[in-house]
Design an enzyme around this catalytic site. Structure first.
Site, PDB file in Angstrom:
ATOM      1  N   ASP A 193      43.277  11.565   5.199  1.00  0.00           N
ATOM      2  CA  ASP A 193      43.394  10.868   3.920  1.00  0.00           C
ATOM      3  C   ASP A 193      44.841  10.964   3.468  1.00  0.00           C
ATOM      4  O   ASP A 193      45.400  12.066   3.386  1.00  0.00           O
ATOM      5  CB  ASP A 193      42.461  11.502   2.881  1.00  0.00           C
ATOM      6  CG  ASP A 193      42.592  10.830   1.523  1.00  0.00           C
ATOM      7  OD1 ASP A 193      42.115   9.695   1.387  1.00  0.00           O
ATOM      8  OD2 ASP A 193      43.175  11.451   0.598  1.00  0.00           O
ATOM      9  N   GLU A 277      42.734   5.503   7.014  1.00  0.00           N
ATOM     10  CA  GLU A 277      42.448   4.375   6.136  1.00  0.00           C
ATOM     11  C   GLU A 277      43.298   3.164   6.537  1.00  0.00           C
ATOM     12  O   GLU A 277      44.480   3.305   6.828  1.00  0.00           O
ATOM     13  CB  GLU A 277      42.748   4.732   4.688  1.00  0.00           C
ATOM     14  CG  GLU A 277      41.955   5.901   4.160  1.00  0.00           C
ATOM     15  CD  GLU A 277      42.561   6.458   2.891  1.00  0.00           C
ATOM     16  OE1 GLU A 277      41.997   6.213   1.816  1.00  0.00           O
ATOM     17  OE2 GLU A 277      43.606   7.131   2.988  1.00  0.00           O
ATOM     18  N   ASP A 373      40.350  15.232  -1.584  1.00  0.00           N
ATOM     19  CA  ASP A 373      40.963  14.609  -0.415  1.00  0.00           C
ATOM     20  C   ASP A 373      40.258  15.010   0.874  1.00  0.00           C
ATOM     21  O   ASP A 373      40.139  14.215   1.810  1.00  0.00           O
ATOM     22  CB  ASP A 373      42.444  14.993  -0.338  1.00  0.00           C
ATOM     23  CG  ASP A 373      43.258  14.370  -1.469  1.00  0.00           C
ATOM     24  OD1 ASP A 373      42.780  13.383  -2.052  1.00  0.00           O
ATOM     25  OD2 ASP A 373      44.359  14.880  -1.764  1.00  0.00           O
TER      26      ASP A 373
END
Length: 394
Positions: A193, A277, A373
């Site tokens: 992340d 991501e 996170d």
């Protein structure tokens, strides 16, 4: 694989002047070709193509033997192709309904790269192989320029470019047939992340600190830019101050690149599969100012967040991570980041209330608590593994 190597040049004073003259002549050629296209279409409705301008190049060189005629014909063709590429991108934007952005003239300081399309055609890498300690690159009209080669070059050199960054000169080699360097398997997988508080948080709880290079240099930059604003335009003092501001920004950029390389290498060495991501950073950092009719909200806060995101260098980090993963034989999976930060990794419950603060996550359904996170990184890993299983099944 195709890879690029960038090395610092060590030109003499005369060679540095010749390099500057080479870049300036290529800039003038670019601007003259752009003016040719604009005038031909405005006066006669004629579209000038690359082939037409390339055919005229030999006459330009013959008429200006002491100027344009000094440099490599192939490098000048590359400059004309650069303009042609700008026009093709312009027409593509027009077709798709985006903001067109007509190609502009290149002012001083806006044209800093000259490229040679083939090693041996107006340029030669390692032009003095018999030299016992130094490496040289030969450039037509400039001579044999010493190179600070800090690492070996792999593969076959295809194209050579010379780039000016501030007061420094660099040579960039684009090589193909670069052999891969696979790392031994570790059997480990991780989701990562990306954030502002920590640059990277992994699904097993590891964190890479965000060094905030721009914030650390903000004071010196602010002072240098205030001094620049006081200088008279066109003066020698203003040019020196511009160079000082550019040098500070270049230092921040090099620090960011160095940190991204080190963080990416650590991840590649530790994990066989990495899910991350699929961020749209350009959309995330758009201004919130809005319009006169509909002004934006929380503009100052959004501006600060945009600055922090760009200072973290997510895009640079992901690009470097992708290149290292390809070379090392690792698997990189990009997943949709939607709802990964508000979904419970324990029970799957999704709610905005799950994330209490920037760092705390507490599920309102099952009571699961974790670092926000880390929870998001676990969700990213699961989504990545699901994508990989679906691809294998298909």
């Amino acid at each position: 694989m195709r890879r690029s190597w960038k090395f610092l040049l060590r030109p003499t004073a005369r060679q540095a002047a010749a390099l500057a003259a080479c870049v300036e002549d290529h800039r003038q050629l670019y601007n003259a070709a752009l003016e040719h296209r604009r005038t031909a279409y405005a006066k006669a409705g004629v579209s000038v193509r690359y082939g037409d301008q390339s055919a005229e190049l030999k006459h330009i060189r013959a008429d200006d033997a002491g100027g344009q005629g000094r440099w490599s014909f192939s490098s000048q063709q590359t400059t004309l192709r650069r303009l042609d590429k700008a026009f093709r991108a312009f027409f593509e934007r027009v077709k798709t309904g985006r903001t067109p952005g007509f190609p502009r003239f290149k002012g001083r300081g806006r044209f800093d790269t000259v490229a040679w399309p083939k090693d041996g055609d107006g340029c030669r890498w390692d032009s003095q192989p018999q030299h016992p300690t130094a490496t040289y690159v030969r450039l037509q009209g400039i001579g044999h320029v010493r190179v600070h080669r800090h690492r070996p070059v792999r593969g076959r050199v295809k194209t050579i470019s010379v780039k000016r960054e501030g007061s420094r000169w660099y040579v960039v080699l684009s090589c193909d047939k670069v052999p891969a360097e696979p790392l031994p398997a570790t059997g480990a997988m991780a989701g990562i992340d990306l954030g502002v508080a920590s640059l990277v948080t992994t699904s097993d709880g590891g964190q890479v600190a965000n060094p905030r290079h721009l914030a650390a240099t903000a004071g010196r930059l602010a002072t240098a830019q205030r001094d620049l604003a006081r200088k008279k335009r066109g003066s020698q003092r203003r040019r020196k101050q511009v160079a000082q501001v550019a040098a500070l920004h270049a230092k921040v950029r090099r620090q960011r690149l160095d940190g991204a390389h080190k963080a990416a290498l650590a991840l590649i060495r530790a994990y066989d599969v990495i899910a991350h991501e699929d961020l749209r950073i350009t959309n995330m950092t758009r201004s919130a100012s809005g319009t006169v009719e509909q002004p934006g909200r929380n503009v100052a806060q959004k501006s600060g967040l945009n600055r922090s995101i760009l200072d973290a260098g997510w895009g640079v980090f992901l690009t470097i991570l992708s290149h290292k993963a390809e070379s090392a034989g690792r698997k990189l999976i990009a997943v949709n980041p939607a709802h990964t930060s508000r979904t419970c990794a324990h029970c799957g419950h999704r709610a905005a209330e799950n994330r209490l603060t920037q760092a705390e996550f507490a599920c309102t359904a099952c009571g699961h608590t974790a670092h926000a996170d880390v929870n998001a990184a676990v969700n990213i890993l699961r989504a990545g593994l699901a994508l990989r299983q679906a691809a294998q099944a298909a």
